[in-house]
Design an enzyme around this catalytic site. Structure first.
Site, short mmCIF file in Angstrom:
data_model
loop_
_atom_site.label_atom_id
_atom_site.label_comp_id
_atom_site.label_asym_id
_atom_site.label_seq_id
_atom_site.Cartn_x
_atom_site.Cartn_y
_atom_site.Cartn_z
CE LYS A 1 -16.24 6.48 18.68
NZ LYS A 1 -17.69 6.47 18.99
CG PHE B 1 -19.45 14.46 17.28
CD1 PHE B 1 -18.85 13.41 16.61
CD2 PHE B 1 -19.71 14.31 18.63
CE1 PHE B 1 -18.53 12.23 17.26
CE2 PHE B 1 -19.40 13.13 19.29
CZ PHE B 1 -18.81 12.09 18.61
CB THR C 1 -14.66 10.17 18.51
OG1 THR C 1 -16.03 10.52 18.72
CG2 THR C 1 -13.95 10.05 19.84
#
Length: 329
Positions: A142, A188, A166
């Protein structure tokens, strides 16, 4: 059969919403809680420093912490940093025994603007996984979707190290990740919603949720231009957001929301379909460095949430290292 009995039979015939979701989307557990992962049996699992910090004080995982500390004491270099890396790998290795797919392990957020440090840390984590018998194809590294992070991912992907990008909040970030050949992105949802609720002073229904709309836009863009990069919606605030993204490639979901989906036996309709994205009239997003950086300048939400996320993850990583440092003494 009575009307009530007929209705009850209809509501349970298709299983829980979690069961229905699994038929159209790969379900990923967003937790460091190994017992929760064992219970919900997801395909993949993803962790981050915040989740590890919550799990590390659990007595059930004391053996993983003790092993990391013992290992670090016998190695040259920064023992605290080594212990933190080994602990992340220990958790990842335990999770890999449960899930059949991938486990995501995060590079320190402090390296988000350092391509060389990010690539070096990723290689180190993969080497630690190899030491415990976990092959690279079981792991996703990540990395924050900064420009430097995306360039690091491009290098790592060429080396056979798959990346999970991410802290992703925009189509521009997503387009750059796809062009770099990143294996997967984690846009997100909830953090975008948080920003807009604070900025506009109101709530949003799931169908108008700006985080949901962002993931739908990215998903359709990827399908239209035939990118192979996987879209995995992340950071959910409620079940409604998940339902609106049913059909997305993957969704990483916290245990409490997995529980809610498991308890709900209503009908879940598919929202995203690759055929629809391919038919849309879409223009390709410019992804040169200047355009990438200018996009974040123009979009306050993107810059606010990206930098805030980096600060939060780094803060929790520091707290984790402080905890480990006390035990190393």
């Amino acid at each position: 059969m009575s009307v009530q009995a007929t209705a009850a039979k209809t509501s349970t015939s298709h299983g829980s919403k979690l069961d229905q979701l699994r038929k159209m989307t790969v379900v990923v557990a967003d937790t460091g809680d190994i017992e929760a992962i064992r219970r919900f049996a997801p395909q993949d699992a993803t962790t981050n420093p915040s989740l590890l910090l919550k799990a590390v004080d659990n007595p059930a995982y004391a053996h993983l912490v003790d092993d990391a500390l013992t290992w670090a004491r016998n190695r040259p270099g920064d023992r605290v940093a080594l212990a933190a890396d080994k602990l992340a790998v220990n958790f990842g290795a335990e999770i890999a025994k449960i899930v059949p797919g991938r486990v995501s392990t995060e590079v320190d957020a402090a390296m988000s603007f350092n391509m060389a440090a990010t690539t070096e840390k990723a290689r180190h984590l993969i080497a630690l996984y190899r030491e415990v018998g976990i092959k690279p194809e079981r792991i996703l590294i990540k990395i924050a979707a900064t420009f430097e992070g995306i360039m690091a991912a491009e290098t790592l992907q060429e080396e056979g190290i798959d990346c999970n990008m991410t802290l992703l909040f925009s189509l521009t970030q997503a387009a750059a990740c796809a062009e770099a050949g990143a294996f997967l992105i984690s846009p997100f949802v909830g953090r975008i919603l948080d920003w807009h609720k604070a900025a506009e002073g109101r709530d949003f229904a799931p169908h108008e949720d700006p985080g949901v709309e962002s993931v739908k836009r990215i998903y359709n863009y990827y399908k239209h231009f035939d990118y192979e990069t996987v879209v995995m919606g992340a950071s959910f605030r409620n079940v409604g957001e998940i339902e609106e993204l049913a059909g997305c490639d993957r969704l990483t979901i916290s245990p409490d929301l997995l529980e809610a989906l498991e308890q709900d036996h209503g009908k879940l309709e598919r929202s995203l379909n690759p055929k629809a994205g391919r038919k849309m009239a879409l223009e390709q997003v410019p992804i040169d460095e200047a355009s990438f950086r200018w996009d974040s300048v123009q979009n306050a939400m993107v810059s606010d949430k990206l930098y805030d996320g980096i600060r939060q993850f780094h803060s929790d990583a520091v707290k984790l290292r402080q905890l480990l440092a006390r035990r190393l003494d």
